[in-house]
Scaffold this motif. Structure first.
Motif, short mmCIF file in Angstrom:
data_model
loop_
_atom_site.label_atom_id
_atom_site.label_comp_id
_atom_site.label_asym_id
_atom_site.label_seq_id
_atom_site.Cartn_x
_atom_site.Cartn_y
_atom_site.Cartn_z
N LEU A 1 2.52 76.48 57.56
CA LEU A 1 3.50 76.37 58.64
C LEU A 1 3.56 77.67 59.45
N ARG B 1 0.63 77.90 61.78
CA ARG B 1 0.84 77.06 62.96
C ARG B 1 1.77 77.74 63.96
N LEU B 2 2.88 78.29 63.44
CA LEU B 2 3.84 78.93 64.33
C LEU B 2 3.29 80.22 64.94
N PHE C 1 8.67 67.55 60.44
CA PHE C 1 7.88 67.79 61.65
C PHE C 1 8.77 68.03 62.86
N GLN D 1 9.56 71.57 62.71
CA GLN D 1 8.42 72.35 63.20
C GLN D 1 8.36 72.33 64.73
N ALA E 1 8.61 75.46 67.15
CA ALA E 1 7.49 75.74 68.05
C ALA E 1 7.96 75.85 69.50
N THR F 1 -1.23 70.69 55.83
CA THR F 1 0.19 70.52 55.54
C THR F 1 0.43 69.23 54.77
N LEU G 1 13.53 74.81 58.55
CA LEU G 1 12.25 74.41 57.98
C LEU G 1 12.33 74.34 56.45
#
Length: 299
Positions: free
Chosen positions: A132, A135-136, A191, A194, A198, A234, A271
């Protein structure tokens, strides 16, 4: 951090970057041979050396004299780099690490070679948080590239595609592994957390006058395929999580592991709470056995 203090560090590697960032005013001595670094301290040719938490106890034992330890100066991860077109190899390596950690093989190897100095190599929760965080960490780039290309920061159709892909990946992995998938409602909530994080990270990055990455990657050819690959990982790691995880422990781990720029504490906690909710076993389900939903590949 003074010019008269000499600090030795292995040249050309990540530790040299840490040393230069941590001690910009000291006299750094970059040494090509890593084994020679501790020798300079033993011979009193430098006042300090920089190493990592795995090697530090070994160097202390080799020194044969009390050494003061300062730090840690940073928290960093080590990872194998695998080509983007070798997704099966990456998945196999992840699965092997998780399995060998679970059966004690890696613990025995650490004891043999590192004398117990290293921590767990493949903890499912921290691996998921690392995915995670990866991704961030791409999101500031995503935001700046979208601004350059005239693409809105929030693209609901793209978020829906990512979610559908994640649910499909999760269902396929549940069927392959024979493990029960988390309830779809919980996965969707994770999600959405997330996506919310994001959006915030992208917005803060494009408003930061000091953020000017160069060169910029391509959104369609580089960034979005990378994000989908992280999504696949993930899904695999969600299934590897222990059931009924302690929510407070997940929050504590998230505060350590989620270090992407522009991410705030509230988003870390959101999260973490969404991850903890994914580990809750629904009434009537037996951990380790696929539910009907999991068997039908419909999480």
């Amino acid at each position: 951090d003074r010019p008269e203090i000499r600090i030795a560090v292995n040249a050309g590697a990540h530790l040299e970057q840490v040393a230069r960032a941590s001690f910009p005013n000291a006299t750094l001595i970059a040494v090509r041979e890593n084994d020679a670094v501790i020798g300079l301290l033993i011979d009193e040719r430098v006042e300090a050396v920089v190493t990592d938490s795995v090697e530090a106890p070994l160097w202390e034992a080799r020194a044969g004299q009390p050494l003061a330890r300062i730090g840690p100066l940073s928290r960093d991860r080590k990872a194998w780099l695998v080509r983007a077109d070798a997704g099966e190899l990456a998945a196999d390596l992840d699965a092997w690490l998780l399995a060998r950690e679970a059966d004690g093989t890696l613990a025995r190897t650490r004891d043999e070679w590192l004398h117990g100095a290293a921590t767990r190599t493949a903890d499912p929760l921290r691996a998921l948080l690392a995915a995670l965080d990866e991704r961030l960490a791409l999101m500031p780039l995503v935001g700046v590239v979208k601004r350059r290309d005239g693409v809105p920061l929030v693209v609901p159709a793209r978020e829906a595609l990512v979610l559908d892909r994640a649910l499909a990946d999760l269902g396929a992995e549940a069927k392959r592994s024979g493990r029960a998938a988390p309830p779809e409602k919980s996965v969707r909530a994770l999600f959405e957390a997330q996506f919310e994080a994001a959006r915030a990270v992208q917005s803060r990055a494009v408003k930061d006058p000091n953020y000017h990455p160069d060169p910029l990657p391509d959104l369609e050819r580089e960034l979005r395929p990378a994000l989908l690959r992280i999504g696949e990982r993930t899904a695999r790691l969600l299934l590897a999580l222990p059931r009924d995880a302690d929510a407070a422990a997940v929050r504590a781990a998230a505060r350590e592991e989620l270090r992407a720029p522009y991410l705030d504490a509230a988003q870390r906690d959101a999260l973490a709470d969404a991850i903890a909710a994914c580990t809750v076993v629904p009434a009537g389900n037996v951990p380790g056995k696929p539910s009907r939903a999991g068997a039908d590949a419909s999480p």
